[in-house]
Write a protein that holds these residues in place. Structure first.
Motif, PDB file in Angstrom:
ATOM      1  N   ASP A   1      70.775   8.560  53.601  1.00  0.00           N
ATOM      2  CA  ASP A   1      70.761   7.138  53.991  1.00  0.00           C
ATOM      3  C   ASP A   1      70.351   6.956  55.446  1.00  0.00           C
ATOM      4  OD1 ASP A   1      72.995   8.191  55.217  1.00  0.00           O
ATOM      5  OD2 ASP A   1      74.264   6.452  54.814  1.00  0.00           O
ATOM      6  N   ALA A   2      69.601   7.925  56.004  1.00  0.00           N
ATOM      7  CA  ALA A   2      69.202   7.854  57.405  1.00  0.00           C
ATOM      8  C   ALA A   2      67.722   8.186  57.572  1.00  0.00           C
ATOM      9  CB  ALA A   2      70.038   8.828  58.234  1.00  0.00           C
ATOM     10  N   VAL A   3      67.171   7.725  58.700  1.00  0.00           N
ATOM     11  CA  VAL A   3      65.810   8.058  59.088  1.00  0.00           C
ATOM     12  C   VAL A   3      65.893   8.649  60.496  1.00  0.00           C
ATOM     13  CG1 VAL A   3      63.462   7.214  59.440  1.00  0.00           C
ATOM     14  CG2 VAL A   3      64.947   6.073  57.791  1.00  0.00           C
ATOM     15  N   LEU A   4      65.402   9.867  60.658  1.00  0.00           N
ATOM     16  CA  LEU A   4      65.406  10.550  61.948  1.00  0.00           C
ATOM     17  C   LEU A   4      63.993  10.532  62.490  1.00  0.00           C
ATOM     18  CD1 LEU A   4      67.579  12.016  59.949  1.00  0.00           C
ATOM     19  CD2 LEU A   4      67.869  13.495  61.914  1.00  0.00           C
TER      20      LEU A   4
ATOM     21  N   LYS B   1      62.773  17.858  62.776  1.00  0.00           N
ATOM     22  CA  LYS B   1      63.194  18.897  61.817  1.00  0.00           C
ATOM     23  C   LYS B   1      64.512  19.533  62.267  1.00  0.00           C
ATOM     24  CE  LYS B   1      58.778  19.681  59.642  1.00  0.00           C
ATOM     25  NZ  LYS B   1      59.149  18.869  58.493  1.00  0.00           N
ATOM     26  N   LYS B   2      64.688  19.724  63.566  1.00  0.00           N
ATOM     27  CA  LYS B   2      65.947  20.250  64.101  1.00  0.00           C
ATOM     28  C   LYS B   2      67.082  19.250  63.855  1.00  0.00           C
ATOM     29  CE  LYS B   2      66.283  20.687  68.600  1.00  0.00           C
ATOM     30  NZ  LYS B   2      66.211  21.165  69.987  1.00  0.00           N
ATOM     31  N   GLY B   3      66.779  17.947  64.009  1.00  0.00           N
ATOM     32  CA  GLY B   3      67.771  16.907  63.736  1.00  0.00           C
ATOM     33  C   GLY B   3      68.164  16.857  62.268  1.00  0.00           C
ATOM     34  N   VAL B   4      67.186  16.994  61.388  1.00  0.00           N
ATOM     35  CA  VAL B   4      67.455  17.008  59.946  1.00  0.00           C
ATOM     36  C   VAL B   4      68.360  18.194  59.602  1.00  0.00           C
ATOM     37  CG1 VAL B   4      66.397  17.384  57.675  1.00  0.00           C
ATOM     38  CG2 VAL B   4      65.402  15.715  59.248  1.00  0.00           C
ATOM     39  N   ALA B   5      68.049  19.358  60.160  1.00  0.00           N
ATOM     40  CA  ALA B   5      68.881  20.547  59.906  1.00  0.00           C
ATOM     41  C   ALA B   5      70.307  20.335  60.419  1.00  0.00           C
ATOM     42  CB  ALA B   5      68.254  21.776  60.557  1.00  0.00           C
TER      43      ALA B   5
ATOM     44  N   ILE C   1      68.128   8.022  65.427  1.00  0.00           N
ATOM     45  CA  ILE C   1      68.574   8.037  64.032  1.00  0.00           C
ATOM     46  C   ILE C   1      68.945   6.615  63.624  1.00  0.00           C
ATOM     47  CG2 ILE C   1      70.212   8.993  62.364  1.00  0.00           C
ATOM     48  CD1 ILE C   1      70.608  11.352  64.361  1.00  0.00           C
ATOM     49  N   TYR C   2      68.325   6.153  62.537  1.00  0.00           N
ATOM     50  CA  TYR C   2      68.573   4.818  61.989  1.00  0.00           C
ATOM     51  C   TYR C   2      69.231   4.946  60.629  1.00  0.00           C
ATOM     52  CZ  TYR C   2      64.900   3.392  65.263  1.00  0.00           C
ATOM     53  OH  TYR C   2      64.147   3.185  66.391  1.00  0.00           O
ATOM     54  N   GLY C   3      70.030   3.952  60.288  1.00  0.00           N
ATOM     55  CA  GLY C   3      70.467   3.804  58.916  1.00  0.00           C
ATOM     56  C   GLY C   3      69.358   3.113  58.154  1.00  0.00           C
ATOM     57  N   MET C   4      69.397   3.161  56.841  1.00  0.00           N
ATOM     58  CA  MET C   4      68.364   2.504  56.037  1.00  0.00           C
ATOM     59  C   MET C   4      68.451   0.983  56.128  1.00  0.00           C
ATOM     60  SD  MET C   4      66.444   4.869  54.958  1.00  0.00           S
ATOM     61  CE  MET C   4      65.449   4.043  53.729  1.00  0.00           C
ATOM     62  N   ASP C   5      69.475   0.490  56.792  1.00  0.00           N
ATOM     63  CA  ASP C   5      69.611  -0.941  57.048  1.00  0.00           C
ATOM     64  C   ASP C   5      68.997  -1.344  58.386  1.00  0.00           C
ATOM     65  OD1 ASP C   5      71.430   0.319  58.714  1.00  0.00           O
ATOM     66  OD2 ASP C   5      73.172  -0.812  58.003  1.00  0.00           O
ATOM     67  N   GLY C   6      68.401  -0.373  59.106  1.00  0.00           N
ATOM     68  CA  GLY C   6      67.780  -0.657  60.395  1.00  0.00           C
ATOM     69  C   GLY C   6      68.738  -0.627  61.572  1.00  0.00           C
ATOM     70  N   VAL C   7      69.985  -0.248  61.340  1.00  0.00           N
ATOM     71  CA  VAL C   7      70.967  -0.157  62.425  1.00  0.00           C
ATOM     72  C   VAL C   7      70.822   1.206  63.098  1.00  0.00           C
ATOM     73  CG1 VAL C   7      73.434  -0.117  62.994  1.00  0.00           C
ATOM     74  CG2 VAL C   7      72.555  -1.779  61.347  1.00  0.00           C
TER      75      VAL C   7
END
Length: 156
Positions: A147-150, A39-43, A75-81
Motif C-alpha cells: 500500500d506504499a509507493v517509494l 530498491k534499498k528502501g523496498v528491501a 514514501i507515499y501511501g496509495m492515498d497520496g499521504v
C-alpha cells in the motif's frame, strides 16, 4: 624558463577553475543512484514487515542511508499521504493528492495512478531542488510495494 613557468601557471589556473564545474556535476545524483536508493528502501520495507515506523523515522531524519546530496527517499501511501520524506519533514502526514507542480501538473495524483497501473516507473515533473533551492525539472523513479509507493529522483 620564464615562459614554461607562465604556461604551468596558466594550466594550473585553468584546471583549478574547472574544479567547481566538476564538483557541481558530481553534486547531482544519477538515475542509477535513484534506482538503487528506491530498491534499498523496498528491501528495508520488506524487512520491516508491519513495523515500518522506524524506517519512516530514519528516512525523515535524513539518515545518510536515505539522503545524499540532492537525492532522497520519499514514501507515499496509495492515498497520496506522505509517510516519510528525506528532504522535508514538514510534509510527513500531508495529503498531497491535489498537489500541482509549477506547470499545473497533478504529479502526486499521476504518481499514484502510475503506481496502480505500472508498479515500477519513471515520472517527470518540476520540483524545488533542496540543494539549489530552485524549481528544476525532475525525474522520479518509483516502485509500488503493497500500500506504499517509494520514490527517489534526479534533478536535470
Amino acid at each position: 624558463m620564464k615562459h614554461s613557468s607562465i604556461t604551468a601557471s596558466l594550466v594550473f589556473a585553468l584546471a583549478a577553475s574547472c574544479l567547481p564545474i566538476a564538483a557541481m556535476a558530481q553534486a547531482k545524483a544519477t538515475a542509477a543512484e535513484a534506482t538503487a536508493m528506491v530498491k534499498k528502501g523496498v528491501a528495508a520495507m520488506k524487512a520491516a514487515g508491519k513495523d515500518k515506523d522506524k524506517l519512516y523515522t530514519e528516512v525523515t531524519a535524513k539518515d545518510a542511508k536515505w539522503a545524499d546530496r540532492d537525492l532522497y527517499l520519499v514514501i507515499y501511501g496509495m492515498d497520496g499521504v506522505v509517510r516519510a520524506h528525506g528532504a522535508n519533514a514538514k510534509l510527513v502526514g500531508a495529503a498531497m493528492m491535489d498537489m500541482l507542480d509549477i506547470d499545473g501538473k497533478p504529479y502526486i495524483k499521476e504518481r499514484i495512478e502510475l503506481a496502480k497501473t505500472k508498479g515500477t516507473f519513471w515520472q517527470d515533473y518540476k520540483f524545488t531542488n533542496p540543494t539549489s533551492k530552485k524549481i528544476e525539472p525532475k525525474s522520479m523513479y518509483c516502485e509500488k510495494l503493497d500500500d506504499a509507493v517509494l520514490c527517489a529522483g534526479i534533478y536535470k
